[in-house]
Scaffold this motif. Structure first.
Motif, PDB file in Angstrom:
ATOM      1  N   LEU A 185       0.774  -0.846  -0.010  1.00  0.00           N
ATOM      2  CA  LEU A 185       0.304   0.266  -0.163  1.00  0.00           C
ATOM      3  C   LEU A 185       1.013   1.395   0.094  1.00  0.00           C
ATOM      4  CD1 LEU A 185      -1.223   0.840   3.247  1.00  0.00           C
ATOM      5  CD2 LEU A 185      -0.153  -1.442   3.326  1.00  0.00           C
ATOM      6  N   GLY A 186       0.731   2.191  -0.728  1.00  0.00           N
ATOM      7  CA  GLY A 186       0.934   3.487  -0.467  1.00  0.00           C
ATOM      8  C   GLY A 186      -0.039   4.644  -1.321  1.00  0.00           C
ATOM      9  N   ALA A 187       1.360   5.592  -2.018  1.00  0.00           N
ATOM     10  CA  ALA A 187       0.637   6.026  -3.294  1.00  0.00           C
ATOM     11  C   ALA A 187       1.680   6.930  -4.244  1.00  0.00           C
ATOM     12  CB  ALA A 187       0.308   7.527  -2.279  1.00  0.00           C
ATOM     13  N   ASP A 188       1.429   7.335  -4.716  1.00  0.00           N
ATOM     14  CA  ASP A 188       2.438   8.556  -5.692  1.00  0.00           C
ATOM     15  C   ASP A 188       1.856   9.538  -6.305  1.00  0.00           C
ATOM     16  OD1 ASP A 188       3.715   6.215  -5.967  1.00  0.00           O
ATOM     17  OD2 ASP A 188       3.154   5.059  -7.455  1.00  0.00           O
ATOM     18  N   MET A 189       2.701  10.289  -6.394  1.00  0.00           N
ATOM     19  CA  MET A 189       1.962  11.916  -6.442  1.00  0.00           C
ATOM     20  C   MET A 189       3.050  12.581  -7.405  1.00  0.00           C
ATOM     21  SD  MET A 189       0.582  14.651  -3.873  1.00  0.00           S
ATOM     22  CE  MET A 189       2.671  15.217  -3.460  1.00  0.00           C
ATOM     23  N   LEU A 190       2.767  12.868  -8.584  1.00  0.00           N
ATOM     24  CA  LEU A 190       3.409  14.548  -9.480  1.00  0.00           C
ATOM     25  C   LEU A 190       3.386  15.655  -8.429  1.00  0.00           C
ATOM     26  CD1 LEU A 190       1.712  14.274 -13.254  1.00  0.00           C
ATOM     27  CD2 LEU A 190       3.600  12.719 -12.220  1.00  0.00           C
ATOM     28  N   THR A 191       4.713  15.906  -8.444  1.00  0.00           N
ATOM     29  CA  THR A 191       5.488  16.988  -7.613  1.00  0.00           C
ATOM     30  C   THR A 191       5.266  17.914  -8.560  1.00  0.00           C
ATOM     31  OG1 THR A 191       7.592  16.871  -8.271  1.00  0.00           O
ATOM     32  CG2 THR A 191       6.673  15.654  -6.272  1.00  0.00           C
ATOM     33  N   GLY A 192       5.117  17.856  -9.363  1.00  0.00           N
ATOM     34  CA  GLY A 192       5.029  19.571 -10.956  1.00  0.00           C
ATOM     35  C   GLY A 192       6.187  19.791 -11.284  1.00  0.00           C
ATOM     36  N   THR A 193       7.444  18.864 -10.466  1.00  0.00           N
ATOM     37  CA  THR A 193       9.104  19.133 -11.778  1.00  0.00           C
ATOM     38  C   THR A 193       9.502  18.338 -12.026  1.00  0.00           C
ATOM     39  OG1 THR A 193       9.529  20.081  -8.980  1.00  0.00           O
ATOM     40  CG2 THR A 193      11.012  19.499 -10.376  1.00  0.00           C
ATOM     41  N   THR A 194      10.476  18.789 -13.264  1.00  0.00           N
ATOM     42  CA  THR A 194      10.810  17.963 -14.548  1.00  0.00           C
ATOM     43  C   THR A 194      11.956  17.960 -14.479  1.00  0.00           C
ATOM     44  OG1 THR A 194      10.917  19.424 -16.454  1.00  0.00           O
ATOM     45  CG2 THR A 194       8.632  17.937 -16.097  1.00  0.00           C
ATOM     46  N   ILE A 225      16.951  14.011 -18.516  1.00  0.00           N
ATOM     47  CA  ILE A 225      18.297  13.689 -18.420  1.00  0.00           C
ATOM     48  C   ILE A 225      18.712  13.226 -19.538  1.00  0.00           C
ATOM     49  CG2 ILE A 225      19.004  11.367 -16.732  1.00  0.00           C
ATOM     50  CD1 ILE A 225      17.494  12.198 -14.525  1.00  0.00           C
ATOM     51  N   ASP A 226      20.027  12.956 -20.311  1.00  0.00           N
ATOM     52  CA  ASP A 226      19.861  12.180 -21.534  1.00  0.00           C
ATOM     53  C   ASP A 226      18.885  12.364 -22.543  1.00  0.00           C
ATOM     54  OD1 ASP A 226      21.738  10.897 -23.048  1.00  0.00           O
ATOM     55  OD2 ASP A 226      20.459   9.319 -22.340  1.00  0.00           O
ATOM     56  N   GLY A 227      18.444  13.891 -22.468  1.00  0.00           N
ATOM     57  CA  GLY A 227      17.978  14.815 -23.480  1.00  0.00           C
ATOM     58  C   GLY A 227      16.205  14.361 -23.420  1.00  0.00           C
ATOM     59  N   TYR A 228      15.685  13.787 -21.875  1.00  0.00           N
ATOM     60  CA  TYR A 228      13.949  13.224 -22.145  1.00  0.00           C
ATOM     61  C   TYR A 228      13.672  14.479 -20.786  1.00  0.00           C
ATOM     62  CZ  TYR A 228      15.092   8.784 -25.111  1.00  0.00           C
ATOM     63  OH  TYR A 228      14.708   8.205 -26.080  1.00  0.00           O
ATOM     64  N   GLU A 229      12.966  14.397 -21.125  1.00  0.00           N
ATOM     65  CA  GLU A 229      11.718  15.340 -20.182  1.00  0.00           C
ATOM     66  C   GLU A 229      11.384  14.340 -18.653  1.00  0.00           C
ATOM     67  OE1 GLU A 229       9.911  19.514 -19.892  1.00  0.00           O
ATOM     68  OE2 GLU A 229       7.804  17.912 -20.080  1.00  0.00           O
ATOM     69  N   LEU A 230      12.138  14.114 -17.509  1.00  0.00           N
ATOM     70  CA  LEU A 230      11.081  13.054 -16.737  1.00  0.00           C
ATOM     71  C   LEU A 230      10.211  14.561 -15.820  1.00  0.00           C
ATOM     72  CD1 LEU A 230      14.141  10.829 -16.459  1.00  0.00           C
ATOM     73  CD2 LEU A 230      12.532  10.804 -18.010  1.00  0.00           C
ATOM     74  N   GLU A 231       9.422  13.666 -15.209  1.00  0.00           N
ATOM     75  CA  GLU A 231       8.525  14.272 -14.068  1.00  0.00           C
ATOM     76  C   GLU A 231       8.842  13.612 -13.539  1.00  0.00           C
ATOM     77  OE1 GLU A 231       4.438  14.910 -15.441  1.00  0.00           O
ATOM     78  OE2 GLU A 231       4.824  14.255 -17.380  1.00  0.00           O
ATOM     79  N   GLU A 232       9.082  14.400 -11.761  1.00  0.00           N
ATOM     80  CA  GLU A 232       9.098  13.948 -11.009  1.00  0.00           C
ATOM     81  C   GLU A 232       8.115  13.423  -9.736  1.00  0.00           C
ATOM     82  OE1 GLU A 232      11.964  16.173  -7.531  1.00  0.00           O
ATOM     83  OE2 GLU A 232       9.838  16.390  -6.695  1.00  0.00           O
ATOM     84  N   VAL A 233       8.546  12.020  -9.821  1.00  0.00           N
ATOM     85  CA  VAL A 233       7.085  11.629  -9.039  1.00  0.00           C
ATOM     86  C   VAL A 233       7.185  11.330  -7.717  1.00  0.00           C
ATOM     87  CG1 VAL A 233       5.299   9.756  -8.422  1.00  0.00           C
ATOM     88  CG2 VAL A 233       6.281  10.083 -11.212  1.00  0.00           C
TER      89      VAL A 233
END
Length: 259
Positions: A145-154, A157-165
């Motif tokens: 059990l738990g949760a994931d949440m998008l923080t709004g920060t990106t 890395i190596d040319g890819y935009e990654l969203e922080e979770v």
């Protein structure tokens, strides 16, 4: 979410075969490259990710599997660490770990399955589901059990935009004892549809331990070192992955990436 600290912690002990998830068919890579790893028949690798803490992830899909499902193998400097299968919404289905020869299999129906779709649509996804856990001498159920949440920060890395979770995870055995608890950060690529580990604090009876294992190189078919299962980064001199030679273009691209 992808399975994070459970598989990224350094593993000790004997290496298991993990044969329940594999058939001994050589992995054939584009351009004639070869790997010591094997995939089931009808399966094709589609991404290799070099991590900063002496780890490699290899992702593949299989023709005979349900649409959208895929699998991931994790490697350290010592070899294969774990194999995990996911459905199209990133629900964990099957996980095998070499460090203790254990296996965990999804036990539906779930009270609240993992849903990447919910995370993307609403910015948050909670989960609560059961898995059957087996080791060489024991079988029992665990609750995840738990949760994931998008923080709004990106982060690039190596040319890819990654969203922080932001992530929170707890695993409880069938007697109500907490086997594992952590909180931290993962990264999600909408372009690739993949989660990657980041930093994580793992809590235990003697305090907490901090891990930082973000991706460094994201390597697709046709790119140098695609399919390589030996880690490039963060290894000590005893298990360094490669000799000191001029870097490949994929490494040069990441020299300015924040680590």
């Amino acid at each position: 979410m992808g399975i994070s600290g459970i598989e990224t912690q350094p593993r000790k002990g004997a290496r298991a075969a993990l044969g329940a998830l594999f058939l001994a068919v050589p992995l054939v890579l584009p351009g004639g490259a070869a790997s010591g790893f094997t995939l089931p028949e009808g399966c094709t690798a589609f991404a290799t990710v070099q991590m900063r803490a002496c780890g490699v992830l290899l992702f593949w899909r299989c023709d005979h599997a349900p649409e959208g499902s895929f699998s991931q193998a994790s490697f350290s400097g010592e070899g294969l660490e774990s194999v995990v299968s996911y459905n199209r919404d990133y629900q964990w289905l099957d996980a095998a770990y070499s460090w203790d020869s254990s296996r965990e299999q999804y036990a539906p129906p779930a009270a609240d399955p993992i849903s990447r779709s919910d995370l993307i649509a609403t910015g948050i996804d909670t989960f609560d589901f059961a898995m059957h856990r087996s080791t060489p001498g024991e079988r029992y159920d665990i609750r995840v059990l738990g949760a994931d949440m998008l923080t709004g920060t990106t982060r690039m890395i190596d040319g890819y935009e990654l969203e922080e979770v932001g992530t929170r995870l707890e695993i409880v055995d069938d007697e109500g004892n907490t086997e594992y608890a952590s909180q931290g950060t993962q990264y999600y690529s909408r372009e690739l549809g993949l989660f990657f580990t980041g930093s994580e604090e793992v809590f235990g009876p003697d305090g907490s331990t901090f891990w930082d294992d973000a991706p460094v190189d994201i390597i697709l078919p046709g790119e140098p070192r695609f399919g390589t299962t030996r880690p490039f980064y963060g290894c000590n001199s005893q298990n360094a992955a490669f000799p000191l030679i001029a870097p490949y273009p994929a490494q040069q691209e990441t020299e300015n990436d924040p680590l």
